[in-house]
Motif scaffolding. Structure first.
Motif, PDB file in Angstrom:
ATOM      1  N   ASP A 317       0.831  -1.207   0.000  1.00  0.00           N
ATOM      2  CA  ASP A 317       0.000   0.000   0.000  1.00  0.00           C
ATOM      3  C   ASP A 317       0.866   1.258   0.000  1.00  0.00           C
ATOM      4  OD1 ASP A 317      -2.269  -1.560   0.049  1.00  0.00           O
ATOM      5  OD2 ASP A 317      -2.553  -1.409   2.222  1.00  0.00           O
ATOM      6  N   GLU A 318       2.009   1.192   0.659  1.00  0.00           N
ATOM      7  CA  GLU A 318       2.929   2.332   0.660  1.00  0.00           C
ATOM      8  C   GLU A 318       3.465   2.594  -0.753  1.00  0.00           C
ATOM      9  OE1 GLU A 318       7.181   3.791   2.644  1.00  0.00           O
ATOM     10  OE2 GLU A 318       6.351   1.813   3.131  1.00  0.00           O
ATOM     11  N   ASP A 319       3.779   1.525  -1.471  1.00  0.00           N
ATOM     12  CA  ASP A 319       4.218   1.674  -2.860  1.00  0.00           C
ATOM     13  C   ASP A 319       3.129   2.345  -3.689  1.00  0.00           C
ATOM     14  OD1 ASP A 319       6.669   0.410  -2.412  1.00  0.00           O
ATOM     15  OD2 ASP A 319       5.833  -1.576  -2.830  1.00  0.00           O
ATOM     16  N   ALA A 320       1.883   1.925  -3.487  1.00  0.00           N
ATOM     17  CA  ALA A 320       0.762   2.480  -4.248  1.00  0.00           C
ATOM     18  C   ALA A 320       0.616   3.977  -3.992  1.00  0.00           C
ATOM     19  CB  ALA A 320      -0.523   1.747  -3.886  1.00  0.00           C
ATOM     20  N   ASP A 321       0.719   4.387  -2.730  1.00  0.00           N
ATOM     21  CA  ASP A 321       0.595   5.809  -2.391  1.00  0.00           C
ATOM     22  C   ASP A 321       1.733   6.612  -3.006  1.00  0.00           C
ATOM     23  OD1 ASP A 321      -1.669   5.233  -0.936  1.00  0.00           O
ATOM     24  OD2 ASP A 321      -0.626   5.134   0.995  1.00  0.00           O
ATOM     25  N   ARG A 322       2.957   6.097  -2.923  1.00  0.00           N
ATOM     26  CA  ARG A 322       4.106   6.807  -3.493  1.00  0.00           C
ATOM     27  C   ARG A 322       3.975   6.935  -5.007  1.00  0.00           C
ATOM     28  NH1 ARG A 322       9.071   5.305  -3.794  1.00  0.00           N
ATOM     29  NH2 ARG A 322       8.730   3.041  -3.614  1.00  0.00           N
ATOM     30  N   LEU A 323       3.490   5.864  -5.653  1.00  0.00           N
ATOM     31  CA  LEU A 323       3.381   5.882  -7.101  1.00  0.00           C
ATOM     32  C   LEU A 323       2.317   6.874  -7.562  1.00  0.00           C
ATOM     33  CD1 LEU A 323       4.178   4.848  -9.835  1.00  0.00           C
ATOM     34  CD2 LEU A 323       2.658   2.889  -9.514  1.00  0.00           C
ATOM     35  N   ALA A 324       1.187   6.899  -6.878  1.00  0.00           N
ATOM     36  CA  ALA A 324       0.138   7.856  -7.244  1.00  0.00           C
ATOM     37  C   ALA A 324       0.654   9.286  -7.155  1.00  0.00           C
ATOM     38  CB  ALA A 324      -1.077   7.670  -6.338  1.00  0.00           C
ATOM     39  N   THR A 325       1.391   9.577  -6.099  1.00  0.00           N
ATOM     40  CA  THR A 325       1.956  10.923  -5.931  1.00  0.00           C
ATOM     41  C   THR A 325       2.963  11.226  -7.039  1.00  0.00           C
ATOM     42  OG1 THR A 325       1.656  10.818  -3.534  1.00  0.00           O
ATOM     43  CG2 THR A 325       3.234  12.428  -4.378  1.00  0.00           C
ATOM     44  N   ALA A 326       3.804  10.262  -7.370  1.00  0.00           N
ATOM     45  CA  ALA A 326       4.839  10.469  -8.391  1.00  0.00           C
ATOM     46  C   ALA A 326       4.218  10.741  -9.756  1.00  0.00           C
ATOM     47  CB  ALA A 326       5.753   9.246  -8.454  1.00  0.00           C
ATOM     48  N   ILE A 327       3.205   9.966 -10.132  1.00  0.00           N
ATOM     49  CA  ILE A 327       2.585  10.145 -11.452  1.00  0.00           C
ATOM     50  C   ILE A 327       1.803  11.453 -11.505  1.00  0.00           C
ATOM     51  CG2 ILE A 327       0.894   9.203 -13.066  1.00  0.00           C
ATOM     52  CD1 ILE A 327       1.741   6.417 -12.202  1.00  0.00           C
ATOM     53  N   GLU A 328       1.098  11.784 -10.444  1.00  0.00           N
ATOM     54  CA  GLU A 328       0.349  13.044 -10.415  1.00  0.00           C
ATOM     55  C   GLU A 328       1.289  14.243 -10.491  1.00  0.00           C
ATOM     56  OE1 GLU A 328      -1.779  12.564  -6.822  1.00  0.00           O
ATOM     57  OE2 GLU A 328      -3.354  11.315  -7.698  1.00  0.00           O
ATOM     58  N   THR A 329       2.433  14.152  -9.808  1.00  0.00           N
ATOM     59  CA  THR A 329       3.410  15.247  -9.842  1.00  0.00           C
ATOM     60  C   THR A 329       3.986  15.418 -11.240  1.00  0.00           C
ATOM     61  OG1 THR A 329       4.002  14.845  -7.529  1.00  0.00           O
ATOM     62  CG2 THR A 329       5.567  16.094  -8.868  1.00  0.00           C
ATOM     63  N   GLU A 330       4.307  14.297 -11.892  1.00  0.00           N
ATOM     64  CA  GLU A 330       4.846  14.353 -13.254  1.00  0.00           C
ATOM     65  C   GLU A 330       3.816  14.912 -14.233  1.00  0.00           C
ATOM     66  OE1 GLU A 330       7.788  14.006 -16.123  1.00  0.00           O
ATOM     67  OE2 GLU A 330       7.915  13.825 -13.929  1.00  0.00           O
ATOM     68  N   ALA A 331       2.558  14.516 -14.064  1.00  0.00           N
ATOM     69  CA  ALA A 331       1.505  15.014 -14.948  1.00  0.00           C
ATOM     70  C   ALA A 331       1.317  16.517 -14.793  1.00  0.00           C
ATOM     71  CB  ALA A 331       0.200  14.279 -14.662  1.00  0.00           C
ATOM     72  N   ALA A 332       1.434  17.008 -13.561  1.00  0.00           N
ATOM     73  CA  ALA A 332       1.275  18.436 -13.325  1.00  0.00           C
ATOM     74  C   ALA A 332       2.361  19.259 -14.014  1.00  0.00           C
ATOM     75  CB  ALA A 332       1.282  18.710 -11.819  1.00  0.00           C
ATOM     76  N   LYS A 333       3.546  18.691 -14.120  1.00  0.00           N
ATOM     77  CA  LYS A 333       4.657  19.400 -14.783  1.00  0.00           C
ATOM     78  C   LYS A 333       4.361  19.641 -16.262  1.00  0.00           C
ATOM     79  CE  LYS A 333       8.379  17.463 -11.904  1.00  0.00           C
ATOM     80  NZ  LYS A 333       9.589  16.585 -11.935  1.00  0.00           N
ATOM     81  N   HIS A 334       3.631  18.671 -16.877  1.00  0.00           N
ATOM     82  CA  HIS A 334       3.398  18.730 -18.320  1.00  0.00           C
ATOM     83  C   HIS A 334       1.979  19.160 -18.643  1.00  0.00           C
ATOM     84  CE1 HIS A 334       7.281  16.839 -19.042  1.00  0.00           C
ATOM     85  NE2 HIS A 334       6.969  15.952 -18.112  1.00  0.00           N
TER      86      HIS A 334
END
Length: 338
Positions: A317-334
């Motif tokens: 579950d920790e991996d899932a939370d970290r991944l969601a944050t990482a993808i959302e952050t990357e999407a916001a950049k673009h």
């Protein structure tokens, strides 16, 4: 595939998503470069020829040596949601190949009305072409085969496997999000759901092969154990594209009776004709809402769905939370770059 043959949606698809270095930085493990193949409408004259061109690219790039192969049916415009594919590439260390084939330039609602059957014809041609080749490969070394589709993409994708592809040498599963109200398989699951489950979150045959999740849902647990083929529908109760019904003009739909879905307004009441028109307008605006509601499917829910369907090793579950944050952050950049 030539760059100019990809089209705008294809160019976006093959340039979005994580690279090998991104995945390694997230997991701390060695990764492979994910493969993404796309055939735009300019690539060939017919769906069959597009499918053959896509298959040739997959073979050239070594896609059938990967652990997972995904056939992703685009929306009407040709768009494949990066949020639906990128999580899988992270979760399986980039050992993924994904292929999409465009069938229209129109937005999904217009394609559904003006080009009836086009998404299904294209998806069937793509599945048939790739499945025939995949089936000839040694069973112990070929990739697991999954389907993906959002919105009108799910409409084509869920109808693409012929009967024999569900039996014997079957594909392995699917993630379908925001299925339009005309999806036959989705409507069957709603109609024939297990007693006691609501129409907006149906349980079908204990969840042995089909499971339905909403925002924040978990498809890894159900009354029945997973069968051979694992399929997850992602459905938000406030998604008008999913829950519109022609009969709403003269009859109250089940999803408006208690208990209602968690994000359906308690102020919404059924009136003949009027409510159908209201929901029809909501269909046109259903993506203009925060992620996790309407027709805007959140990356965290894609992560949950793919976790249940593909069962990555040592995923937490920790991996899932970290991944969601990482993808959302990357999407916001673009955001806005396309």
């Amino acid at each position: 595939m030539a760059w100019q043959e990809l089209g705008r949606a294809g160019k976006r698809f093959v340039t979005e998503g994580p690279r090998k270095t991104d995945i390694e930085a997230f997991t701390g493990r060695e990764a492979r470069e994910p493969i993404r193949v796309y055939a735009g409408l300019r690539a060939a004259d017919t769906p069959e020829e597009q499918a053959e061109a896509a298959l040739a690219d997959l073979i050239r790039m070594g896609a059938f040596s990967r652990s997972i192969l995904v056939i992703a049916t685009p929306t009407g415009t040709g768009w494949v949601d990066n949020n639906g594919i990128a999580p899988l590439e992270y979760m399986h260390d980039g050992d993924i190949a994904t292929v999409g084939v465009q069938y229209s330039y129109l937005q999904s609602p217009f394609s559904l009305v003006l080009e009836p059957g086009r998404s299904q014809d294209s998806a069937a041609a793509v599945f048939r072409t790739i499945y025939r080749y995949w089936k000839t490969l040694p069973e112990d070394s070929r990739p697991r085969l999954y389907l993906f589709g959002l919105s009108l993409g799910s409409h084509g994708s869920e109808a693409s496997p012929p009967v024999h592809a569900w039996l014997g040498d079957s594909f392995d599963g699917a993630v379908w999000s925001g299925p339009p109200f005309r999806n036959r398989l989705w409507r069957t699951i709603q109609r024939d759901r297990d007693e006691g489950s609501p129409s907006w979150r149906p349980v079908f045959e204990g969840g042995a092969n089909f499971r339905v999740i909403g925002h924040g849902g978990d498809a890894s647990e159900a009354p029945a154990d997973w069968g051979r083929v694992r399929m997850v529908y992602m459905v938000y109760p406030s998604d008008a594209i999913v829950f519109f019904e022609e009969s709403m003009f003269y009859r109250q739909p089940e999803w408006l009776t208690p208990p209602r879905g968690e994000d359906v307004s308690p102020l919404l009441r059924w009136y003949p004709i009027i409510t159908a028109l209201q929901v029809g307008i909501d269909m046109m605006l259903s993506a203009e809402v925060p992620p996790g509601h309407g027709h805007d499917y959140a990356v965290a829910d894609y992560i949950s769905a793919w976790n249940a369907v593909t069962a990555p090793e040592n995923w937490t579950d920790e991996d899932a939370d970290r991944l969601a944050t990482a993808i959302e952050t990357e999407a916001a950049k673009h955001s806005g770059s396309w």
